[in-house]
Design an enzyme around this catalytic site. Structure first.
Site, PDB file in Angstrom:
ATOM      1  N   ARG A 225     124.551  29.397  94.881  1.00 50.18           N
ATOM      2  CA  ARG A 225     123.644  28.912  93.832  1.00 50.18           C
ATOM      3  C   ARG A 225     124.363  28.795  92.490  1.00 50.18           C
ATOM      4  O   ARG A 225     123.760  28.341  91.525  1.00 50.18           O
ATOM      5  CB  ARG A 225     122.487  29.898  93.684  1.00 50.18           C
ATOM      6  CG  ARG A 225     121.166  29.386  94.271  1.00 50.18           C
ATOM      7  CD  ARG A 225     120.153  30.493  94.093  1.00 50.18           C
ATOM      8  NE  ARG A 225     118.803  30.071  94.160  1.00 50.18           N
ATOM      9  CZ  ARG A 225     118.035  30.180  95.245  1.00 50.18           C
ATOM     10  NH1 ARG A 225     118.521  30.648  96.354  1.00 50.18           N
ATOM     11  NH2 ARG A 225     116.766  29.820  95.193  1.00 50.18           N
TER      12      ARG A 225
ATOM     13  N   ARG B  47     102.890  25.247  99.917  1.00 57.17           N
ATOM     14  CA  ARG B  47     103.533  26.317 100.692  1.00 57.17           C
ATOM     15  C   ARG B  47     102.747  27.616 100.540  1.00 57.17           C
ATOM     16  O   ARG B  47     102.496  28.320 101.521  1.00 57.17           O
ATOM     17  CB  ARG B  47     104.976  26.503 100.194  1.00 57.17           C
ATOM     18  CG  ARG B  47     105.701  27.652 100.857  1.00 57.17           C
ATOM     19  CD  ARG B  47     107.188  27.537 100.718  1.00 57.17           C
ATOM     20  NE  ARG B  47     107.666  27.903  99.387  1.00 57.17           N
ATOM     21  CZ  ARG B  47     108.913  27.665  98.951  1.00 57.17           C
ATOM     22  NH1 ARG B  47     109.759  27.034  99.732  1.00 57.17           N
ATOM     23  NH2 ARG B  47     109.292  28.030  97.755  1.00 57.17           N
TER      24      ARG B  47
ATOM     25  N   ARG C  87     112.554  28.894  87.707  1.00 53.88           N
ATOM     26  CA  ARG C  87     113.509  28.696  88.809  1.00 53.88           C
ATOM     27  C   ARG C  87     114.135  27.304  88.716  1.00 53.88           C
ATOM     28  O   ARG C  87     115.311  27.115  89.014  1.00 53.88           O
ATOM     29  CB  ARG C  87     112.802  28.879  90.164  1.00 53.88           C
ATOM     30  CG  ARG C  87     112.481  30.347  90.431  1.00 53.88           C
ATOM     31  CD  ARG C  87     111.442  30.521  91.515  1.00 53.88           C
ATOM     32  NE  ARG C  87     111.918  30.164  92.828  1.00 53.88           N
ATOM     33  CZ  ARG C  87     111.119  29.801  93.831  1.00 53.88           C
ATOM     34  NH1 ARG C  87     109.811  29.757  93.649  1.00 53.88           N
ATOM     35  NH2 ARG C  87     111.619  29.496  94.987  1.00 53.88           N
TER      36      ARG C  87
ATOM     37  N   ARG D 239     104.566  34.494  98.355  1.00 53.19           N
ATOM     38  CA  ARG D 239     105.720  34.903  97.552  1.00 53.19           C
ATOM     39  C   ARG D 239     105.326  35.053  96.083  1.00 53.19           C
ATOM     40  O   ARG D 239     104.627  34.200  95.536  1.00 53.19           O
ATOM     41  CB  ARG D 239     106.814  33.829  97.665  1.00 53.19           C
ATOM     42  CG  ARG D 239     107.605  33.910  98.926  1.00 53.19           C
ATOM     43  CD  ARG D 239     108.516  32.727  99.070  1.00 53.19           C
ATOM     44  NE  ARG D 239     109.427  32.538  97.939  1.00 53.19           N
ATOM     45  CZ  ARG D 239     110.475  31.736  97.960  1.00 53.19           C
ATOM     46  NH1 ARG D 239     110.743  31.051  99.063  1.00 53.19           N
ATOM     47  NH2 ARG D 239     111.255  31.598  96.926  1.00 53.19           N
TER      48      ARG D 239
ATOM     49  N   LYS E 174     114.671  22.849 101.925  1.00 52.88           N
ATOM     50  CA  LYS E 174     115.871  23.451 102.529  1.00 52.88           C
ATOM     51  C   LYS E 174     115.494  24.346 103.717  1.00 52.88           C
ATOM     52  O   LYS E 174     116.078  24.231 104.789  1.00 52.88           O
ATOM     53  CB  LYS E 174     116.637  24.310 101.519  1.00 52.88           C
ATOM     54  CG  LYS E 174     117.171  23.579 100.315  1.00 52.88           C
ATOM     55  CD  LYS E 174     118.031  24.487  99.458  1.00 52.88           C
ATOM     56  CE  LYS E 174     117.319  25.705  98.911  1.00 52.88           C
ATOM     57  NZ  LYS E 174     116.298  25.463  97.888  1.00 52.88           N
TER      58      LYS E 174
HETATM   59  P1  AMP Z   1     114.826  31.303  97.729  1.00 55.87           P
HETATM   60  O1  AMP Z   1     114.041  31.893  98.856  1.00 55.87           O
HETATM   61  O2  AMP Z   1     116.117  30.692  98.170  1.00 55.87           O
HETATM   62  O3  AMP Z   1     114.006  30.380  96.877  1.00 55.87           O
HETATM   63  O4  AMP Z   1     115.251  32.527  96.791  1.00 55.87           O
HETATM   64  C1  AMP Z   1     114.297  33.348  96.174  1.00 55.87           C
HETATM   65  C2  AMP Z   1     114.934  34.125  95.042  1.00 55.87           C
HETATM   66  O5  AMP Z   1     115.960  34.978  95.553  1.00 55.87           O
HETATM   67  C3  AMP Z   1     115.626  33.290  93.993  1.00 55.87           C
HETATM   68  O6  AMP Z   1     114.734  32.791  93.017  1.00 55.87           O
HETATM   69  C4  AMP Z   1     116.614  34.299  93.407  1.00 55.87           C
HETATM   70  O7  AMP Z   1     115.975  35.217  92.566  1.00 55.87           O
HETATM   71  C5  AMP Z   1     117.040  35.059  94.645  1.00 55.87           C
HETATM   72  N1  AMP Z   1     118.210  34.421  95.294  1.00 55.87           N
HETATM   73  C6  AMP Z   1     118.263  33.819  96.507  1.00 55.87           C
HETATM   74  N2  AMP Z   1     119.483  33.346  96.763  1.00 55.87           N
HETATM   75  C7  AMP Z   1     120.247  33.637  95.688  1.00 55.87           C
HETATM   76  C8  AMP Z   1     121.591  33.386  95.337  1.00 55.87           C
HETATM   77  N3  AMP Z   1     122.411  32.707  96.162  1.00 55.87           N
HETATM   78  N4  AMP Z   1     122.028  33.824  94.135  1.00 55.87           N
HETATM   79  C9  AMP Z   1     121.228  34.504  93.291  1.00 55.87           C
HETATM   80  N5  AMP Z   1     119.937  34.757  93.553  1.00 55.87           N
HETATM   81  C10 AMP Z   1     119.433  34.334  94.744  1.00 55.87           C
END
Ligand code: AMP
Length: 294
Positions: free
Chosen positions: A88, A127, A150, A139, A13
């Site tokens: 999400r 990554r 996740r 991360r 993404k």
């Molecule tokens: P990402 O970078 O999109 O993989 O997001 C990293 C982490 O941020 C996720 O595992 C969640 O803990 C939190 N997070 C990101 N976007 C959301 C969302 N829309 N709703 C809830 N938690 C989020």
């Protein structure tokens, strides 16, 4: 253009969003990035999110909805945006619908990047490796243990969005197992065909017929097989005609032919499904007769 990129962690993404930003000059709104920035800055939201993120959980809906509501008000989001990692959950999607409705804005499409789960761990490890090689901090949630969590969250809370958006005829699925370049090309092709993007001068133009075929494909996820076959065939007809006709339109025949082929393919698979249903019906009838005899 307003677009959502949907897919599990490691589906690409972020990479695809950046490519779209680069090409179309619209902003990428990644809730993950925003939350990581909040954690790094030690803001109240960051403090609340830190632990949850490190454990692979989801930050409460009202927090992320609040972040997005503020962010889309900013001037750089006026031209359009790509949502990466938001929504999400179904309540987040409903909140986004409300936000957009109030602002009289339309969502163009939701692109689902479909990938084999077995490839995700390798992708996330890659990554992490690349981040390390750049001398940046990896991360905390890019570890096999947290990834498993996740993914479980994705399956139970985010995957229902596939149904949510397909019901609203917004969903388009792209094979995320192709190369990065191929996935980008496919997304651009779909968005151009939908009319969400202006074709670049040097690229193929998607004519009206191809657009119609793309829309039929979008609707296909919701309609029963018979209806899909009918509408796909209908959509394919002008595309086929255009492909045969001397080039009155600007569109290269190749594009039109491709769209027609795709629509016909949809029709064929729907017909197959119908045939399967017929055979099953016949078998059921036979069984009933047999039982009656007994
Ligand atoms: P990402 O970078 O999109 O993989 O997001 C990293 C982490 O941020 C996720 O595992 C969640 O803990 C939190 N997070 C990101 N976007 C959301 C969302 N829309 N709703 C809830 N938690 C989020």
């Amino acid at each position: 253009m307003r677009l959502i990129l949907l897919g599990p962690p490691g589906s690409g993404k972020g990479t695809q969003a950046q490519r779209l930003v680069h090409r179309h000059g619209i902003v990428q709104l990644s809730t993950g990035e925003m939350l990581r920035a909040a954690v790094a800055a030690g803001t109240p939201i960051g403090l609340q999110a830190k632990e949850i993120m490190a454990n692979g959980g989801l930050v409460p809906d009202e927090v992320v909805v609040g972040i997005i509501a503020d962010r889309i008000e900013e001037p750089d989001a006026k031209k359009g945006f790509i949502l990466d990692g938001f929504p999400r959950t179904v309540p987040q999607a409903e909140a986004l619908d409300d936000l957009l409705r109030k602002k009289h804005l339309k969502l163009d499409a939701v692109v689902e990047l479909r990938v084999n789960e077995s490839a995700l761990l390798a992708r996330v490890e890659k990554r992490a490796e690349e981040t390390r090689a750049r001398g940046e901090e990896v991360r905390l949630d890019d570890t096999p243990e947290v990834l498993t969590k996740r993914l479980a969250q994705y399956r139970s809370l985010t995957e229902p969005l596939i149904h949510y958006y397909s019901e609203r005829r917004k969903l388009l699925t792209v094979d995320g197992m192709m190369t990065i370049e191929h996935v980008t090309r496919e997304i651009n092709r779909i968005l151009t065909a939908l009319g969400a993007l202006e074709p670049k001068d040097h690229e193929d133009h998607a004519p009206k017929a191809a657009k119609k075929a793309a829309k039929a494909t979008m609707k296909a996820s919701k309609k029963p097989a018979k209806k899909v076959a009918k509408s796909a065939k209908k959509a394919a007809k002008p595309a086929r005609k255009a492909a045969k006709a001397p080039s009155k339109t600007k569109a290269p025949k190749k594009t039109v032919k491709k769209a027609a082929k795709k629509a016909v393919k949809n029709a064929a698979s729907a017909a197959k499904a119908r045939k399967g249903a017929k055979t099953a019906k016949k078998a059921a009838k036979k069984l009933t007769k047999k039982r009656a005899k007994r």
